[in-house]
Design a protein around this motif. Structure first.
Motif, PDB file in Angstrom:
ATOM      1  N   PHE A 111       0.835  -1.207   0.000  1.00  0.00           N
ATOM      2  CA  PHE A 111       0.000   0.000   0.000  1.00  0.00           C
ATOM      3  C   PHE A 111       0.867   1.252   0.000  1.00  0.00           C
ATOM      4  O   PHE A 111       0.549   2.238  -0.679  1.00  0.00           O
ATOM      5  CB  PHE A 111      -0.925   0.003   1.220  1.00  0.00           C
TER       6      PHE A 111
ATOM      7  N   GLU B  22       2.388   1.877  -3.357  1.00  0.00           N
ATOM      8  CA  GLU B  22       1.359   2.359  -4.284  1.00  0.00           C
ATOM      9  C   GLU B  22       0.979   3.815  -4.012  1.00  0.00           C
ATOM     10  O   GLU B  22       0.210   4.403  -4.765  1.00  0.00           O
ATOM     11  CB  GLU B  22       0.107   1.481  -4.191  1.00  0.00           C
TER      12      GLU B  22
ATOM     13  N   ASN C 180      -0.800   4.742  -1.458  1.00  0.00           N
ATOM     14  CA  ASN C 180      -2.163   4.730  -0.932  1.00  0.00           C
ATOM     15  C   ASN C 180      -2.144   5.072   0.559  1.00  0.00           C
ATOM     16  O   ASN C 180      -2.447   4.258   1.425  1.00  0.00           O
ATOM     17  CB  ASN C 180      -2.804   3.358  -1.167  1.00  0.00           C
TER      18      ASN C 180
ATOM     19  N   ASP D   8      -4.123   6.917   2.156  1.00  0.00           N
ATOM     20  CA  ASP D   8      -5.470   6.984   2.718  1.00  0.00           C
ATOM     21  C   ASP D   8      -6.057   5.603   2.974  1.00  0.00           C
ATOM     22  O   ASP D   8      -7.156   5.495   3.506  1.00  0.00           O
ATOM     23  CB  ASP D   8      -6.406   7.744   1.783  1.00  0.00           C
TER      24      ASP D   8
ATOM     25  N   ASP E 117      -7.316   3.539   0.858  1.00  0.00           N
ATOM     26  CA  ASP E 117      -8.569   3.469   0.122  1.00  0.00           C
ATOM     27  C   ASP E 117      -8.655   2.182  -0.690  1.00  0.00           C
ATOM     28  O   ASP E 117      -7.681   1.801  -1.353  1.00  0.00           O
ATOM     29  CB  ASP E 117      -8.693   4.654  -0.844  1.00  0.00           C
TER      30      ASP E 117
ATOM     31  N   LEU F 218      -8.092  -2.766  -2.391  1.00  0.00           N
ATOM     32  CA  LEU F 218      -6.831  -3.162  -1.774  1.00  0.00           C
ATOM     33  C   LEU F 218      -6.571  -4.633  -2.090  1.00  0.00           C
ATOM     34  O   LEU F 218      -7.477  -5.469  -1.982  1.00  0.00           O
ATOM     35  CB  LEU F 218      -6.897  -2.987  -0.251  1.00  0.00           C
TER      36      LEU F 218
ATOM     37  N   SER G 175     -13.621  -1.949  -4.098  1.00  0.00           N
ATOM     38  CA  SER G 175     -14.224  -0.642  -3.902  1.00  0.00           C
ATOM     39  C   SER G 175     -15.698  -0.797  -3.591  1.00  0.00           C
ATOM     40  O   SER G 175     -16.369  -1.700  -4.104  1.00  0.00           O
ATOM     41  CB  SER G 175     -14.062   0.219  -5.151  1.00  0.00           C
TER      42      SER G 175
END
Length: 276
Positions: free
Chosen positions: A250, A253, A255, A257, A259, A262, A275
């Motif tokens: 993560f 990437e 990421n 947050d 989000d 994953l 998502s």
């Protein structure tokens, strides 16, 4: 609090589980990761955090099915049970049962309180054994017991980890990295283990926190490096995949947050949160 690799489940443990199938105790940069004021405490993100931890602790994303889980995984901490692996040897399992006794006096676990106090600090089963394990699994049907586990998780692990991460200027991913370290290692060092405070101190030797003007990604990289070292120091556990093929993925990437979607691996097993 414990270190655990729970990829295999004993037949005895399988009989005790209240859920379907299981597939972890111890004591200038800035990013969009700080966008949401609640961070990891936001309900949707907290649920993601629990799924991530459950993938490492129980080899499943169904963390709500783990309240009745209990077994001795042979890590020197006695029984490991519940949603984050409370341990009879480290005292957090005792605190769960004490909370439960306050909200449900006379429950079937209450009679084991003297034994839980005696075995604290050891891997002993004295006064516990299969009657205790069966009572723990049965208690998982009671909402009061599930609430006791939730409360102990928050008081001893989730809330202090998130508070410290926010003080360090970390976004949601960093808050999760702290929380997972709390769950696996505990706050302070114990015999043969390295706790969260030392892991964070080692990270601070290598990088500044965002709150101190540092780059968030660089600091988290240093924290995860220290975390990997701590895992490798544990005599009974050396698999670092919950960091290297999960949190590090993560981070790489960008990421911050946390989000979805994953995708990650733990102990070679693949997981995904899509998502919404």
């Amino acid at each position: 609090m414990k270190l655990t690799t729970r990829a295999l489940v004993t037949p005895f443990a399988a009989l005790l589980m209240t859920a379907t199938t299981l597939t972890g105790c111890a004591q200038a940069g800035g990013s969009s990761g700080k966008g949401a004021a609640d961070g990891l405490a936001a309900p949707a993100k907290k649920d993601i955090a629990m799924q991530l931890v459950s993938s490492a602790e129980n080899s499943t994303l169904d963390w709500k099915a783990q309240y009745g889980y209990i077994e001795d995984i042979g890590d020197g901490r006695g029984y490991t049970g519940g949603i984050i692996g409370f341990c009879s040897g480290t005292g957090d399992m005792l605190r769960v049962v004490e909370r439960y006794a306050k909200s449900r006096p006379g429950n079937a676990l209450e009679r084991f309180l003297p034994a839980l106090r005696k075995v604290k600090g050891s891997d002993a089963h004295t006064g516990l054994g299969s009657p205790f394990a069966r009572a723990w699994a049965e208690a998982a049907k009671d909402a009061k017991f599930r609430e006791a586990q939730d409360a102990e998780r928050d008081a001893s692990y989730f809330d202090p980890a998130v508070r410290q991460a926010k003080r360090d200027g970390l976004g949601t991913l960093g808050q999760f990295a702290y929380y997972d370290a709390y769950v696996m290692h505990g706050e302070a060092d114990a015999d043969g283990t390295t706790g969260f405070r030392t892991i964070r101190s080692q990270a601070l030797d290598a990088a500044r926190t965002p709150a101190d003007g540092g780059d968030e990604t660089a600091y988290l990289d240093a924290f995860l490096d220290a975390r990997v070292d701590a895992i490798r120091e544990e005599p009974s556990h050396s698999d670092t995949s919950r960091v290297e093929t999960a949190q590090r993925v993560f981070l790489d990437e960008g990421n911050l947050d946390l989000d979805p979607p994953l995708a990650w691996k733990v102990y070679g097993d693949s997981y995904e949160i899509k998502s919404s």
